[in-house]
Design an enzyme around this catalytic site. Structure first.
Site, PDB file in Angstrom:
ATOM      1  N   GLU A   1      14.058 -18.843 -15.508  1.00 19.38           N
ATOM      2  CA  GLU A   1      12.653 -19.682 -15.012  1.00 19.38           C
ATOM      3  C   GLU A   1      12.332 -19.093 -13.755  1.00 19.38           C
ATOM      4  O   GLU A   1      11.002 -19.385 -13.202  1.00 19.38           O
ATOM      5  CB  GLU A   1      13.304 -21.046 -14.724  1.00 19.38           C
ATOM      6  CG  GLU A   1      14.371 -21.130 -13.299  1.00 19.38           C
ATOM      7  CD  GLU A   1      14.420 -22.628 -13.117  1.00 19.38           C
ATOM      8  OE1 GLU A   1      14.262 -23.251 -12.328  1.00 19.38           O
ATOM      9  OE2 GLU A   1      15.416 -23.207 -14.047  1.00 19.38           O
TER      10      GLU A   1
ATOM     11  N   GLU B   1       7.403 -33.140 -32.881  1.00 17.82           N
ATOM     12  CA  GLU B   1       7.133 -34.154 -33.501  1.00 17.82           C
ATOM     13  C   GLU B   1       5.995 -34.577 -34.136  1.00 17.82           C
ATOM     14  O   GLU B   1       5.626 -35.284 -34.797  1.00 17.82           O
ATOM     15  CB  GLU B   1       7.505 -35.344 -32.507  1.00 17.82           C
ATOM     16  CG  GLU B   1       9.234 -35.258 -32.214  1.00 17.82           C
ATOM     17  CD  GLU B   1       9.597 -36.448 -30.991  1.00 17.82           C
ATOM     18  OE1 GLU B   1       8.607 -36.851 -30.279  1.00 17.82           O
ATOM     19  OE2 GLU B   1      10.759 -36.661 -30.687  1.00 17.82           O
TER      20      GLU B   1
END
Length: 304
Positions: free
Chosen positions: A119, A88
């Site tokens: 992870e 963004e």
């Protein structure tokens, strides 16, 4: 042996929340009120870490100003938040791609579906951090503060001299000793035990919003509270640029349209020209000499 693998300490987010133990017995409206009640303290929890966050903003601004980059590392929800924040900044502040980089355990495919084991691999985090340099800032995002992927990235970043930051929902996070700054936002037990997509994620979104926005402001990518790095590449964006010029300078729309045209569509150049009463060339030079910061450029262009 890594910290994350050697000790399994329960994170506050994994504890049972006494306020929501009967959530499965409630009608929808009451469930929503409970969730809303849990969310209400998040801004205050973030406020507690503002002194540490300010240090991160200052360090990140200085390093990006000198050609460094900002890297985010996260898995699952944390990685998705990182990717969203980085993406963004490009349309909002005109930031070139690659200045703020988000690394998500498992890569793009893990954005929409879990990829088992990623992870839990500190080696994968270390490998993904191979591009980190000594001028960079690295923010590891993990609600529990013990994710091995994040640990591997932080260890690699620290080894090369990068400035390291840990963002967690666990003030007692195990990985805090690996970093220069720990942003341990105390969000407490989740409404659903361990579901860190709730309060922890919301708080981390607030932190990332604040961090990146404050850095963009400090880098001169706003004038007042207006976006000034909008590239006027189509009719819609040209209209937005003209509106911003009118707001910033007080000139009428016709004058702003003319100024934007004379500046070849560059909003900052047009703005400096109108505010300082100078031509596009002088405005460009003032911006170049002042790191693209409109206020400094206006002051420089006004000097005799």
């Amino acid at each position: 042996m890594s910290i994350a693998r050697s000790t399994r300490v329960e994170s506050p987010t994994e504890q049972r929340n006494p306020r929501t133990v009967d959530i499965d017995r409630l009608p929808a409206a009451e469930i929503l009120r409970l969730l809303n009640d849990e969310d209400r303290g998040l801004a205050d929890a973030v406020r507690v870490v503002i002194p540490e966050l300010a240090r991160v903003v200052d360090e990140t601004t200085a390093r990006l100003d000198s050609g460094g980059r900002l890297h985010y590392f996260g898995a699952g929800t944390s990685g998705r938040l990182a990717l969203m924040d980085a993406a963004e900044l490009i349309p909002t502040f005109g930031l070139p791609p690659g200045v703020v980089v988000a690394h998500h355990a498992g890569g793009p495919a893990a954005m929409t579906r879990p990829i088992e084991g990623t992870e839990d691999s500190s080696e994968l985090g270390e490998a993904d951090a191979a591009e980190v340099g000594p001028q960079d800032v690295v923010v590891g995002i993990t609600a529990s503060g013990r994710t091995p992927y994040v640990e591997g990235a932080l260890r690699r970043a620290r080894a090369v001299g990068a400035f390291t930051v840990l963002l967690t929902a666990n003030p007692g996070a195990l990985l805090a000793d690996l970093v220069d700054v720990h942003l341990g936002v105390d969000t407490g037990p989740e409404a659903i035990a361990g579901s860190t997509r709730l309060k922890a994620a919301s708080a981390h979104k607030l932190v990332l919003n604040s961090l990146s926005t404050a850095v963009m402001v400090a880098l001169g990518r706003t004038y007042s509270n207006l976006m000034v790095d909008v590239a006027a590449t189509n009719a819609k964006l040209r209209g937005r640029a003209v509106s911003i010029l009118v707001e910033a300078t007080g000139h009428d729309e016709a004058a702003c349209v003319d100024a934007l045209g004379a500046a070849d569509g560059d909003l900052k150049t047009a703005m400096v020209g109108l505010l300082a009463g100078c031509g596009p060339q002088q405005a460009r030079e003032a911006l170049r000499d002042n790191g693209g910061r409109v206020r400094l450029a206006v002051a420089a262009a006004r000097r005799p």
